[in-house]
Write a protein that holds these residues in place. Sequence first.
Motif, PDB file in Angstrom:
ATOM      1  N   VAL A   1       0.839  -1.199   0.000  1.00 54.94           N
ATOM      2  CA  VAL A   1       0.000   0.000   0.000  1.00 54.94           C
ATOM      3  C   VAL A   1       0.876   1.252   0.000  1.00 54.94           C
ATOM      4  O   VAL A   1       0.659   2.182  -0.781  1.00 54.94           O
ATOM      5  N   LEU A   2       1.866   1.246   0.843  1.00 52.48           N
ATOM      6  CA  LEU A   2       2.744   2.409   0.938  1.00 52.48           C
ATOM      7  C   LEU A   2       3.590   2.568  -0.330  1.00 52.48           C
ATOM      8  O   LEU A   2       3.777   3.678  -0.835  1.00 52.48           O
ATOM      9  N   ALA A   3       4.110   1.464  -0.843  1.00 52.19           N
ATOM     10  CA  ALA A   3       4.925   1.536  -2.061  1.00 52.19           C
ATOM     11  C   ALA A   3       4.116   2.163  -3.192  1.00 52.19           C
ATOM     12  O   ALA A   3       4.610   3.028  -3.929  1.00 52.19           O
ATOM     13  N   GLN A   4       2.870   1.727  -3.329  1.00 51.76           N
ATOM     14  CA  GLN A   4       2.017   2.310  -4.374  1.00 51.76           C
ATOM     15  C   GLN A   4       1.790   3.795  -4.114  1.00 51.76           C
ATOM     16  O   GLN A   4       1.835   4.614  -5.041  1.00 51.76           O
ATOM     17  N   GLN A   5       1.557   4.115  -2.863  1.00 50.68           N
ATOM     18  CA  GLN A   5       1.293   5.508  -2.493  1.00 50.68           C
ATOM     19  C   GLN A   5       2.490   6.402  -2.817  1.00 50.68           C
ATOM     20  O   GLN A   5       2.324   7.530  -3.278  1.00 50.68           O
TER      21      GLN A   5
ATOM     22  N   LEU B   1       4.735   5.996  -5.188  1.00 51.69           N
ATOM     23  CA  LEU B   1       4.754   6.253  -6.634  1.00 51.69           C
ATOM     24  C   LEU B   1       3.618   7.187  -7.043  1.00 51.69           C
ATOM     25  O   LEU B   1       3.817   8.131  -7.808  1.00 51.69           O
TER      26      LEU B   1
END
Lengths: 427, 427, 427, 427
Positions: free
Chosen positions: C370-374, C376
Amino acid sequence: MKIDQYQIDQHNDSIMSRHNNQLNFLKEQLGEQGINASEVISALEAFQVAIPSWALGTGGTRFGRFSGGGEPRSLEEKVEDVGLLHALNRSSGSISLHIPWDIPQQAESIIGLATSLDLKFDAVNSNTFQDQKDQQHSYKFGSLSHVDPAVRKQAVEHNIEVIKYGKDLGSKALSIWLSDGSCFPGQSNFVKAFQNTLESLQEIYAELPADWKVYVEYKAYEPNFYSTVIQDWGSSLLFCQKLGPKADVLVDLGHHLPNANIEQIVATLMMEGRLAGFHFNDSKYGDDDLTVGSIRPYMLFLIFVELVEGMKRANRLADTYAWMIDASHNVKDPLEDLLQSVEAILISYAQALLVDRKKLEQARNQNDVVLAQQILQNAFRTDVRPLVRESMRLSGGSLDPIGLFRNLKVRNGLMNERGKITVATGL
Amino acid sequence: MKIDQYQIDQHNDSIMSRHNNQLNFLKEQLGEQGINASEVISALEAFQVAIPSWALGTGGTRFGRFSGGGEPRSLEEKVEDVGLLHALNRSSGSISLHIPWDIPQQAESIIGLATSLDLKFDAVNSNTFQDQKDQQHSYKFGSLSHVDPAVRKQAVEHNIEVIKYGKDLGSKALSIWLSDGSCFPGQSNFVKAFQNTLESLQEIYAELPADWKVYVEYKAYEPNFYSTVIQDWGSSLLFCQKLGPKADVLVDLGHHLPNANIEQIVATLMMEGRLAGFHFNDSKYGDDDLTVGSIRPYMLFLIFVELVEGMKRANRLADTYAWMIDASHNVKDPLEDLLQSVEAILISYAQALLVDRKKLEQARNQNDVVLAQQILQNAFRTDVRPLVRESMRLSGGSLDPIGLFRNLKVRNGLMNERGKITVATGL
Amino acid sequence: MKIDQYQIDQHNDSIMSRHNNQLNFLKEQLGEQGINASEVISALEAFQVAIPSWALGTGGTRFGRFSGGGEPRSLEEKVEDVGLLHALNRSSGSISLHIPWDIPQQAESIIGLATSLDLKFDAVNSNTFQDQKDQQHSYKFGSLSHVDPAVRKQAVEHNIEVIKYGKDLGSKALSIWLSDGSCFPGQSNFVKAFQNTLESLQEIYAELPADWKVYVEYKAYEPNFYSTVIQDWGSSLLFCQKLGPKADVLVDLGHHLPNANIEQIVATLMMEGRLAGFHFNDSKYGDDDLTVGSIRPYMLFLIFVELVEGMKRANRLADTYAWMIDASHNVKDPLEDLLQSVEAILISYAQALLVDRKKLEQARNQNDVVLAQQILQNAFRTDVRPLVRESMRLSGGSLDPIGLFRNLKVRNGLMNERGKITVATGL
Amino acid sequence: MKIDQYQIDQHNDSIMSRHNNQLNFLKEQLGEQGINASEVISALEAFQVAIPSWALGTGGTRFGRFSGGGEPRSLEEKVEDVGLLHALNRSSGSISLHIPWDIPQQAESIIGLATSLDLKFDAVNSNTFQDQKDQQHSYKFGSLSHVDPAVRKQAVEHNIEVIKYGKDLGSKALSIWLSDGSCFPGQSNFVKAFQNTLESLQEIYAELPADWKVYVEYKAYEPNFYSTVIQDWGSSLLFCQKLGPKADVLVDLGHHLPNANIEQIVATLMMEGRLAGFHFNDSKYGDDDLTVGSIRPYMLFLIFVELVEGMKRANRLADTYAWMIDASHNVKDPLEDLLQSVEAILISYAQALLVDRKKLEQARNQNDVVLAQQILQNAFRTDVRPLVRESMRLSGGSLDPIGLFRNLKVRNGLMNERGKITVATGL
């Protein structure tokens, strides 16, 4: 260049014994399965595939075009080329013209030529995807869907003119492939483009003679690479529903998104009584316009399984549909290519005729998927070429059209007549 | 449940006359083309396709699984099922196990059972795409590529354990399909994932017995839907180059992007001496795992054209490659499905063996595309089923495996033995 | 037609206050995230995208070509067009020539012209996908892979000649896109085609000056519709491995099968030190050659995320790679289209530079998807246009290139100079 | 587990100053473009996206399912989960139930619970793609299309029962996704399958309450891998036309063939007054069911451009359509994932509301493709997140739903309440 009947007969004679041997064995085999081979052969004889005038020259891509020699330089020579094909296979008995590439200046004389070659004129095709030299408005941004009514009017009038040419030749249908669409998000208002197109089509529809049809072709993409006005069968059908009973959907095998189940589309359109017919070709990636049956022969067979079923259900004969080849071919002799395409079509049709419909329905009703598959595969795996050859022979054609074409050095003859660097009109 | 030789012979006898008639006619036809049918039949006899242990039960999708009855409840019963297949077609002489679904508790007894059924143990498969009950670390976020060395270690050790099981059974290869990848952009560092995987594979590679191979399978997507660590043949080959000569690339027909030219991939891998073998199945959309030959039989044939050519070029026999079926099937009896798959493979192989290589090269050298296509299509359109049947018969199998399977009511027998609602381990 | 610096400055002045307001706010916002906006702006200033000579005219499809007016009629005018672009955006400081469309007759004078416009000569491109008028052998059936050594020799010599032209102009690389392949199964022997191509490339490679590179481009299909000799990055890499360290893989965004994960390919090639650079464009279906960023801007961003990461890992500067636009456009003014493409590239690059790499790695190491997507998406959703504008302004360019292009009526000027119906060489 | 308003307010207060700064700047910027930001914010407030009951647990693939902790064990807990989401974002004010996974035993008490959380019940979904334990007939070979009338009857009755449950809860629509189809050529008679389905749907239609709708969803493939009965929007529309005005077409973003132009489909369905609404998700390959906006955010924006236009044209409010998320997610916390999906939807909607429709139509009418693209991209490139945050805040929600979710350690709380290894019903 003309092929005489005696040349065909002579060539047939030289390979007749082998042919008869194969045919008789196959007849016997089919007989054991309860199939009357002669009926299949008769059905094949009755199946005629139109040749489009633009397929007689070497087609190209946006990267280049490598013409061969002896390409037809005029409409007359195009008709003669189709005459050669039909003489060889007796299954290509009509030609489909493309206006303005093939404007018949003198209808009577061209009808006379065609008649002498036992050819009819199939659907006429309009072209609003290119600009012609003397054209007032450009089709750069569309034709029947254009935002400018003046451009739409010009495109409508062109279609009406195409009908006129077709009437003179005895055609019974106008075939419209509309390349209109957009290349970039935002460029087009989808709804307005649909409605403009509908109005334009309605104006054309109003000009159809009483016994004519209009074929509405769809295409997912190309030459527009973001959207097309008639993007799929659902769009085509929607137009036809709004136009009326003279409008039917034309299916081109290469005009779909990857992996589409085309045979189901065919079945659905036939269920609705809205299948106009087919533009046959084959493809691996997009609208590759390759020789029919060269990439996915099993899919072609499955389509014919639906066609045979649908015709039977609707109690319609094969000749009430429009069958045409629409392939283009950089790397083959165009005439040989067309002979391969017609052969592939007849092979698929023959295989589809072998399917044991009664057993198939029984298997389906019992959800016997293994058996249902086996029934189809049994038909597909049967070597039906003797039936196709016999159907051609019985109609006066050659047992081996390509072989004879080469034996007679037809291409050389054409090059001698027409020159080595002729370029036919077309893509 | 066992099929006795006399049952096969009896059934063969009842259809032998028709078979002989077809076979003799075909031999004669092929003879006229200069093809020795007996050599083709011998090649077919030598071609053995491994059956994976997980294909013996009804496979499912994420939406549901509809089991049939009589599915094998144990490794022994799985071996017995393959024994039934092999008795029928004599072309399924090995089984490929999947650890931990099929841990052989007592190697000797299971070897004994297999030997009694004339079966060998093909490559063993590891599984790090699911969590097992007693597992310390989860593979939710990967295994051999995981960011956490502890998880990678666990996955490496699992693979080494699989090698151990395989050694006990006489397998000669470890087959790795790695589902690792990511579902969302940003989730994975592609380079680190590659390097972690390489290190893990190197540790496994170091444990390979001297005469073993490791097969590195690739897959474009699923169950990860954004990226996979080994996404295509290029990635697989890169891993194999870095690992060493014991690592080869395994091709699964369903693991490609739409429209991929798989036959060219095969040719390239064989050129590099890096083709491990195949997981056969068919598909229309993705990794559909359908019966071999049920959707794109011509593509299967084209792949075999390359295989035959590549084996000849490399002077390697068919049995030096790994051939396996990897299909799953919600709607068919799994055993019947496998029989259809093996048949389709043999048909394609037989057709490929008919291709006139010399003429083909000549046509290619003259850029005679029409003829090159004709040579392939001539082989494909030939009804080679009599050759396939004869190869099975000569090896002691049935002329009609599915027919006999049904005659003998094998599935009923299995249901009686095992129960109607058994569910085999697998997907 | 020339744009004077005072015209740019004047136009900038008129919108400077709004720009400064936006820029200052953004700098402040980025500052709160620990990002130094000035560094990003400097990186953008240093990023130069080559313009291919063939993109200055209106590109077409196989169905037609709708030229606009004022297209360049000569190499000099093409250089002038790129000069106009570069004057406006200061980010298009080089031109990539295509031989034989753009043979520089007098190298010195053309270099002088380019220098006066602050332009360099990027990689030179050979063309063996079309036949030229005076050509001895046809490329209808291939060039570097052709079965006939004489054709291969001609194609090799053409490439060597292209190197010579490039040397005269100060280019440092030869870029090869090979259209060779086949349209029909059977047509080509894949292995021989590979080996012929390899030999041809080796001969070309041997002629590369010491400080040159050769770029090997791949393409899945078109204009060949069954197979291409260099079908994917794996094939390209294999060629490069066999050729040597001067050969790198060139990626064109439109040359992949549907749904390919291109950013992972980029990461892998950079990991191997084998990425030559990019041909930027966008597409929805195939090699649609649409304006960069017009269809899949998030994918373009993801590619830049990998490029930024890969350059940092390899400690290489952006100007050591080959960045070029390769789009074609039926429906836009070619110069406006190129301005949109360059802007889209710079926007993606700017967004990629905003990604918090440290946090991203942390999120990955914790499998916090979730954080990785956020992370980007936070970068992608930031409106970075003020940074791009500022980078252009600081280099002497316009804050609003297209706006100024229209204000100055550049196209009208070009039409007055060159005529309304000029057609540039190209596709 | 419950989130109190004061917790939200407190958290908002802590980041309000930064938010106000961003919001005010954006309002000013939009004001300069003639856009009233407050109207956009109001529109966002009114946009509610339903949460399906099955998305609250970790979804899986056929290869495995990796559950997280604290998943809801009952319908009550599912409603509570949606309550948590809605408390945070005030944009998820309804829940869509799936029968039989979520049979409401006591309607009144579940309505009471929902009301207390400010939730409504959206469309109810039937399920005939799985067999339930106590089920008489299996759906292995289909349900509404099954060859056996008894199976069809059972499936029809199930749908009628679902309507009954929905009525009790205040739902106003039945949503049908029919997985029926076939896995192998030959298995299904397309026309009979269509007609069986039509009859079944007509029986269900007859039981719809006066103010209800039925949504007919289409899907190209999966779990059937050769054909599906309702394969595309054209098929869905055909069913709806035959059913009557209460039947509309439901679009799921993941249910198309590769490269489909979905925004055009949406426009066409709205033109026909037949768009029911949307199942939002994202995908790269097939029906990947990824977080909305995670792969192709520009496409999502383009869809919203059509939705905004279509609603305006039809003079319908957003709440007269069915908006639902239909994503599944192996690797994220399901609640965080849903928060990301809702945010992505609102961002796209906000961007679409910024599009200058008047200028866009003008550009289209002048075929100014460059400008049309620029108008869309200008809206898309604008950072609209302050508007989305403000809309949530004004409705009582959080400025940073995921941040607060993590701050409050909601997942830990749920695991404490429900346990670490709960598995919610669903896929």
